[in-house]
Design a protein around this motif. Structure first.
Motif, PDB file in Angstrom:
ATOM      1  N   MET A   1      29.360  79.269  50.591  1.00  0.00           N
ATOM      2  CA  MET A   1      29.239  80.083  51.785  1.00  0.00           C
ATOM      3  C   MET A   1      29.374  79.227  53.031  1.00  0.00           C
ATOM      4  SD  MET A   1      28.361  82.671  53.637  1.00  0.00           S
ATOM      5  CE  MET A   1      27.867  82.640  55.306  1.00  0.00           C
ATOM      6  N   ASP A   2      28.592  78.157  53.121  1.00  0.00           N
ATOM      7  CA  ASP A   2      28.606  77.317  54.316  1.00  0.00           C
ATOM      8  C   ASP A   2      29.475  76.071  54.148  1.00  0.00           C
ATOM      9  OD1 ASP A   2      27.042  76.012  52.516  1.00  0.00           O
ATOM     10  OD2 ASP A   2      25.245  75.963  53.742  1.00  0.00           O
ATOM     11  N   GLY A   3      30.092  75.936  52.981  1.00  0.00           N
ATOM     12  CA  GLY A   3      30.972  74.802  52.740  1.00  0.00           C
ATOM     13  C   GLY A   3      30.264  73.562  52.215  1.00  0.00           C
ATOM     14  N   TRP A   4      28.939  73.619  52.068  1.00  0.00           N
ATOM     15  CA  TRP A   4      28.178  72.482  51.555  1.00  0.00           C
ATOM     16  C   TRP A   4      28.041  72.595  50.046  1.00  0.00           C
ATOM     17  CZ3 TRP A   4      26.595  68.259  54.162  1.00  0.00           C
ATOM     18  CH2 TRP A   4      26.597  68.329  55.552  1.00  0.00           C
ATOM     19  N   ARG A   5      28.193  71.476  49.383  1.00  0.00           N
ATOM     20  CA  ARG A   5      27.926  71.404  47.946  1.00  0.00           C
ATOM     21  C   ARG A   5      26.669  70.564  47.754  1.00  0.00           C
ATOM     22  NH1 ARG A   5      32.720  68.541  45.446  1.00  0.00           N
ATOM     23  NH2 ARG A   5      32.251  67.214  47.211  1.00  0.00           N
ATOM     24  N   VAL A   6      26.008  70.745  46.649  1.00  0.00           N
ATOM     25  CA  VAL A   6      24.792  69.973  46.369  1.00  0.00           C
ATOM     26  C   VAL A   6      25.108  68.482  46.447  1.00  0.00           C
ATOM     27  CG1 VAL A   6      23.062  69.431  44.614  1.00  0.00           C
ATOM     28  CG2 VAL A   6      23.770  71.803  44.971  1.00  0.00           C
ATOM     29  N   GLU A   7      26.258  68.088  45.923  1.00  0.00           N
ATOM     30  CA  GLU A   7      26.652  66.675  45.952  1.00  0.00           C
ATOM     31  C   GLU A   7      26.728  66.151  47.390  1.00  0.00           C
ATOM     32  OE1 GLU A   7      28.634  69.076  44.430  1.00  0.00           O
ATOM     33  OE2 GLU A   7      27.874  68.742  42.421  1.00  0.00           O
ATOM     34  N   ASP A   8      27.185  67.010  48.320  1.00  0.00           N
ATOM     35  CA  ASP A   8      27.259  66.612  49.720  1.00  0.00           C
ATOM     36  C   ASP A   8      25.863  66.356  50.281  1.00  0.00           C
ATOM     37  OD1 ASP A   8      30.045  67.037  49.644  1.00  0.00           O
ATOM     38  OD2 ASP A   8      29.819  69.128  50.265  1.00  0.00           O
ATOM     39  N   PHE A   9      24.934  67.244  49.974  1.00  0.00           N
ATOM     40  CA  PHE A   9      23.553  67.095  50.449  1.00  0.00           C
ATOM     41  C   PHE A   9      22.935  65.807  49.917  1.00  0.00           C
ATOM     42  CE2 PHE A   9      20.873  70.717  52.252  1.00  0.00           C
ATOM     43  CZ  PHE A   9      21.875  71.137  53.102  1.00  0.00           C
ATOM     44  N   LEU A  10      23.219  65.486  48.668  1.00  0.00           N
ATOM     45  CA  LEU A  10      22.623  64.306  48.048  1.00  0.00           C
ATOM     46  C   LEU A  10      23.105  63.005  48.683  1.00  0.00           C
ATOM     47  CD1 LEU A  10      22.712  65.365  44.301  1.00  0.00           C
ATOM     48  CD2 LEU A  10      20.737  65.310  45.837  1.00  0.00           C
ATOM     49  N   MET A  42      28.127  88.589  50.919  1.00  0.00           N
ATOM     50  CA  MET A  42      27.729  89.539  49.888  1.00  0.00           C
ATOM     51  C   MET A  42      28.947  90.107  49.164  1.00  0.00           C
ATOM     52  SD  MET A  42      25.517  93.047  50.064  1.00  0.00           S
ATOM     53  CE  MET A  42      24.046  92.224  50.556  1.00  0.00           C
ATOM     54  N   ALA A  43      28.792  90.229  47.862  1.00  0.00           N
ATOM     55  CA  ALA A  43      29.813  90.869  47.029  1.00  0.00           C
ATOM     56  C   ALA A  43      29.112  91.919  46.176  1.00  0.00           C
ATOM     57  CB  ALA A  43      30.487  89.832  46.134  1.00  0.00           C
ATOM     58  N   LEU A  44      29.785  93.021  45.930  1.00  0.00           N
ATOM     59  CA  LEU A  44      29.236  94.052  45.048  1.00  0.00           C
ATOM     60  C   LEU A  44      29.848  93.869  43.663  1.00  0.00           C
ATOM     61  CD1 LEU A  44      29.298  97.140  47.423  1.00  0.00           C
ATOM     62  CD2 LEU A  44      27.334  95.784  46.716  1.00  0.00           C
ATOM     63  N   VAL A  45      28.990  93.599  42.707  1.00  0.00           N
ATOM     64  CA  VAL A  45      29.415  93.350  41.341  1.00  0.00           C
ATOM     65  C   VAL A  45      29.110  94.592  40.505  1.00  0.00           C
ATOM     66  CG1 VAL A  45      29.111  91.854  39.335  1.00  0.00           C
ATOM     67  CG2 VAL A  45      28.885  90.919  41.646  1.00  0.00           C
ATOM     68  N   THR A  61      24.322  88.114  46.835  1.00  0.00           N
ATOM     69  CA  THR A  61      24.408  87.449  48.124  1.00  0.00           C
ATOM     70  C   THR A  61      24.379  85.940  47.928  1.00  0.00           C
ATOM     71  OG1 THR A  61      23.216  89.285  49.129  1.00  0.00           O
ATOM     72  CG2 THR A  61      23.407  87.284  50.424  1.00  0.00           C
ATOM     73  N   ILE A  62      25.332  85.270  48.539  1.00  0.00           N
ATOM     74  CA  ILE A  62      25.393  83.817  48.499  1.00  0.00           C
ATOM     75  C   ILE A  62      24.910  83.312  49.853  1.00  0.00           C
ATOM     76  CG2 ILE A  62      26.876  81.803  48.218  1.00  0.00           C
ATOM     77  CD1 ILE A  62      28.749  83.713  46.605  1.00  0.00           C
ATOM     78  N   MET A  63      23.845  82.540  49.827  1.00  0.00           N
ATOM     79  CA  MET A  63      23.227  82.052  51.055  1.00  0.00           C
ATOM     80  C   MET A  63      23.598  80.588  51.281  1.00  0.00           C
ATOM     81  SD  MET A  63      21.660  84.706  52.138  1.00  0.00           S
ATOM     82  CE  MET A  63      20.635  84.061  53.445  1.00  0.00           C
ATOM     83  N   PRO A  64      23.426  80.104  52.518  1.00  0.00           N
ATOM     84  CA  PRO A  64      23.692  78.695  52.807  1.00  0.00           C
ATOM     85  C   PRO A  64      22.805  77.776  51.958  1.00  0.00           C
ATOM     86  CG  PRO A  64      23.492  79.933  54.843  1.00  0.00           C
ATOM     87  CD  PRO A  64      23.078  80.854  53.736  1.00  0.00           C
TER      88      PRO A  64
END
Length: 85
Positions: A1-10, A42-45, A61-64
Motif C-alpha cells: 500500500m505505502d510501498g514499504w516492505r518489511v525488509e526495507d523497515f529492517l 480496500m478490495a472486495l473479495v 483492507t491493506i494498511m501502511p
C-alpha cells in the motif's frame, strides 16, 4: 500500500524507530492519526466463487506498514483483555 516492505523497515537505523515511536505515542495520547498512516487500500473479495452480489463479498483492507506494526504490538499487549471477552 505505502510501498514499504518489511525488509526495507529492517534496514532503517534505530533513529527511525525512535521517531516512529514518538509519533505513535502522540497518536495514542491524542487519538489522532496522521492521514498517511490510516489510509488503506480496500478490495472486495468474493466469499463464494462467481458471485456478484455486494453482500457476498468480504472487504480486505491493506494498511501502511507502520500501522500494521503498531497494531500487531498492541494486539499482543491486549490479548489477555481480548481473551476475557
Amino acid at each position: 500500500m505505502d510501498g514499504w516492505r518489511v525488509e526495507d523497515f529492517l534496514r532503517l537505523p534505530m533513529q527511525f524507530y525512535d521517531q516512529l515511536a514518538e509519533v505513535l505515542t502522540c497518536v495514542e495520547e491524542t487519538g489522532e492519526w496522521p492521514s498517511p498512516l490510516i489510509e488503506g487500500l480496500m478490495a472486495l473479495v468474493p466469499k463464494e466463487e462467481g458471485t456478484a452480489q455486494a453482500l457476498k463479498h468480504r472487504p480486505l483492507t491493506i494498511m501502511p506498514l507502520a500501522y500494521r506494526l503498531w497494531s500487531c504490538l498492541r494486539l499482543k499487549d491486549s490479548s489477555a483483555w481480548i481473551g476475557k471477552w
